[in-house]
Design an enzyme around this catalytic site. Sequence first.
Site, PDB file in Angstrom:
ATOM      1  N   ARG A 156      82.775  30.752 -43.064  1.00  0.00           N
ATOM      2  CA  ARG A 156      82.980  29.353 -42.712  1.00  0.00           C
ATOM      3  C   ARG A 156      83.709  28.595 -43.823  1.00  0.00           C
ATOM      4  O   ARG A 156      84.558  27.727 -43.535  1.00  0.00           O
ATOM      5  CB  ARG A 156      81.640  28.691 -42.428  1.00  0.00           C
ATOM      6  CG  ARG A 156      81.737  27.253 -41.933  1.00  0.00           C
ATOM      7  CD  ARG A 156      82.517  27.135 -40.645  1.00  0.00           C
ATOM      8  NE  ARG A 156      82.320  25.842 -39.996  1.00  0.00           N
ATOM      9  CZ  ARG A 156      82.797  25.525 -38.813  1.00  0.00           C
ATOM     10  NH1 ARG A 156      83.520  26.387 -38.128  1.00  0.00           N
ATOM     11  NH2 ARG A 156      82.573  24.348 -38.284  1.00  0.00           N
TER      12      ARG A 156
ATOM     13  N   ASP B 169      99.248  20.809 -39.300  1.00  0.00           N
ATOM     14  CA  ASP B 169      98.486  22.008 -38.931  1.00  0.00           C
ATOM     15  C   ASP B 169      99.227  23.240 -39.431  1.00  0.00           C
ATOM     16  O   ASP B 169     100.321  23.541 -38.959  1.00  0.00           O
ATOM     17  CB  ASP B 169      98.326  22.048 -37.402  1.00  0.00           C
ATOM     18  CG  ASP B 169      97.462  23.203 -36.916  1.00  0.00           C
ATOM     19  OD1 ASP B 169      97.061  24.064 -37.724  1.00  0.00           O
ATOM     20  OD2 ASP B 169      97.182  23.227 -35.709  1.00  0.00           O
TER      21      ASP B 169
ATOM     22  N   HIS C 192      94.686  21.428 -38.874  1.00  0.00           N
ATOM     23  CA  HIS C 192      94.317  22.011 -37.583  1.00  0.00           C
ATOM     24  C   HIS C 192      93.230  21.184 -36.893  1.00  0.00           C
ATOM     25  O   HIS C 192      93.222  21.055 -35.669  1.00  0.00           O
ATOM     26  CB  HIS C 192      93.847  23.447 -37.816  1.00  0.00           C
ATOM     27  CG  HIS C 192      93.584  24.213 -36.563  1.00  0.00           C
ATOM     28  ND1 HIS C 192      94.554  24.436 -35.612  1.00  0.00           N
ATOM     29  CD2 HIS C 192      92.465  24.808 -36.086  1.00  0.00           C
ATOM     30  CE1 HIS C 192      94.033  25.134 -34.619  1.00  0.00           C
ATOM     31  NE2 HIS C 192      92.770  25.363 -34.874  1.00  0.00           N
ATOM     32  N   ASP C 193      92.314  20.652 -37.676  1.00  0.00           N
ATOM     33  CA  ASP C 193      91.215  19.861 -37.107  1.00  0.00           C
ATOM     34  C   ASP C 193      91.667  18.556 -36.466  1.00  0.00           C
ATOM     35  O   ASP C 193      90.847  17.857 -35.851  1.00  0.00           O
ATOM     36  CB  ASP C 193      90.184  19.535 -38.201  1.00  0.00           C
ATOM     37  CG  ASP C 193      89.110  20.611 -38.302  1.00  0.00           C
ATOM     38  OD1 ASP C 193      89.128  21.548 -37.483  1.00  0.00           O
ATOM     39  OD2 ASP C 193      88.263  20.510 -39.201  1.00  0.00           O
TER      40      ASP C 193
ATOM     41  N   SER D  27      93.136  24.741 -29.984  1.00  0.00           N
ATOM     42  CA  SER D  27      92.996  25.982 -30.745  1.00  0.00           C
ATOM     43  C   SER D  27      92.691  27.143 -29.794  1.00  0.00           C
ATOM     44  O   SER D  27      93.432  27.360 -28.826  1.00  0.00           O
ATOM     45  CB  SER D  27      91.896  25.809 -31.801  1.00  0.00           C
ATOM     46  OG  SER D  27      91.913  26.861 -32.719  1.00  0.00           O
TER      47      SER D  27
END
Lengths: 376, 376
Positions: free
Chosen positions: B225, B320, B353-354, B155
Amino acid sequence: MTRTNHSVGQVSPQRAHFDTPIKLRSGAVLPAYELVYETYGRLNAAKSNAILVCHALSGHHHVAGHYAGDPDSLGWWDNIVGPGRPLDTEKFFVVGVNNLGGCHGSTGPSSPNPATGKPWGADFPMVAVVDWVHTQARLADLLGIDSWAAVIGGSLGGMQALRWAVTYPQRVRNAIVIASSPRLSAENIAFNEVARQAILTDPDFHGGHYYEHNVKPVRGLRLARMLGHITYLSGDQMAERFGRKLRNDSLSFGYDVEFEVESYLRYQGDKFASYFDANTYLLMTKALDYFDPARERAGDLAATLALAKARFLVVSFTTDWRFSPARSREIVNALLKNGQDVAYANVDYPAGHDSFLMDDPHYHALVKAYLGRVTL
Amino acid sequence: MTRTNHSVGQVSPQRAHFDTPIKLRSGAVLPAYELVYETYGRLNAAKSNAILVCHALSGHHHVAGHYAGDPDSLGWWDNIVGPGRPLDTEKFFVVGVNNLGGCHGSTGPSSPNPATGKPWGADFPMVAVVDWVHTQARLADLLGIDSWAAVIGGSLGGMQALRWAVTYPQRVRNAIVIASSPRLSAENIAFNEVARQAILTDPDFHGGHYYEHNVKPVRGLRLARMLGHITYLSGDQMAERFGRKLRNDSLSFGYDVEFEVESYLRYQGDKFASYFDANTYLLMTKALDYFDPARERAGDLAATLALAKARFLVVSFTTDWRFSPARSREIVNALLKNGQDVAYANVDYPAGHDSFLMDDPHYHALVKAYLGRVTL
């Protein structure tokens, strides 16, 4: 009959009062309520030519035309309603209504609570899509409409069209479900939840009783709308419209607007927060989250839709990622499984979820062609 | 040499002080600063076996191992660093550093401003990815590392690896760029902007000087968040993990948690807001938005990457949507256009994405194989 293509012109809203208590999906009972609505075109003698337009999250009853002395006050779906337009007011009698819980004139959180004389605020009962359908049915009774030629809507409006077809099968001859979904995904709910938390945690929310404090949770509502806007557009369209374009020639290394997309989002958020009611926004997002008619049939969408007698037109847009074409196809496949009458189009248009509001010739031509075949 | 596969074990952070002023990308000059870092494995005599791990938005220097007396304090990328692991500490000397502007020990907004003796707060200068690379280069000087065997990151960390390869071509032999992008899209910036506005408009933000008011803009940081988390996961994964599962058996028709996904997001938001610094969050999102090395070559990514001497490994993940595989392929295609040495893998993994943080055997095997071929 002359076939022109123009707006319905000057219109004015009407108001209907209902004194029979209504028991809502949540179990709460509303003793009385009012709905504000507009009509375009003329109801025929057989009362067989009425179309109900259902609105989405931030919509209302003012679907088409403009108000006296204000030519810019065009309805939110003016491009599709009018003489010669897809919802042809030379053929149809079109009805727009502000949903219960709304903030455009129908009874909602900012209306006085008869028990206290103060605005309902957070004490206004939660409303579900099925509640809107029941109240819209009472409005149809008042107007003498036994059965709608069509019920039409985009997004949350499409969910109402779906609900109508299932809940009042004898009263809907055509259901037009656009850019919609049979139920929200976890990701859809997640976006709604962030928007709600923005409002609920705004210190000016005061537990939903901000009216009494002469403030509005504008910060929270602004954030909710900014976030919503990202999901209404497509990534490609944002790339094309804004890309990485800067407001000024160079970076300013601060938190004022630097990129054009920031300016756009802030503008949209500010504008919306200046007129929309935060409690209504909360109610609308909850109605979206709760919508899941198949839940009553153990999740079997086909079994649920089998209750409907209507013909269906289902429309999705290629670039819609909020309610993707796959969600529309769930509806289509369930109808096909039952052998029900459904037409489906996946329209190639770049505007993401908001495509349903746009004046795209292909999209409008197919709605027009579908409604042109509707016999009265 | 024995080949095991376990954690590096107990570690402790170190601190480096830099007294030479640094001129940042914004034009601001920071007179002095400190960086907190950790190292794993041993630097060889030739000082040729060092790998720099760059962190993403919410990461830090504690990449691997655990602290004394706290076996649960595992580093954020412990699964990839250790004896026998892809970043094999029997071969490599691995360095993790908290970036300038961070909130885990390096100089940042919560550090004292020498001019006032109070925390910098909003007066801390904006930092860009290139600033991090320059400060990391000074840390490399301090450690006696002329050239990194590899610079690796996911990222925003991958952007640092890319920047390193372009800015210090003689000092990076391999750049490993994972789940990254050569520049943010308008939609990426839009999400960051909503997160920033949530913090900036929180009444407890106090223009960034909340430390002096003994409050923290926890509402804004929590919303930021929650929103971030939606973009870190894939829609399919959210559907599988949460779907429409309810916390209780029936709907409660209120604004407390009803759906499991709401509970998850609130938990993640609360946890993050309890320890992370809001000013650092703002800085990190701005560094993301600003990153666009090709801008210096009129947008020509290939011309920019042509400056690099490193070999590249580029990794994306199928699910992602924050930085989609297409963004990684922009990097790969630019390198291929130049005839540069690049390996690319698009890993099929469901975590969005994680995924770059996950212990997927295929993903880890390919990083391990790539680094296994690196000669020292």
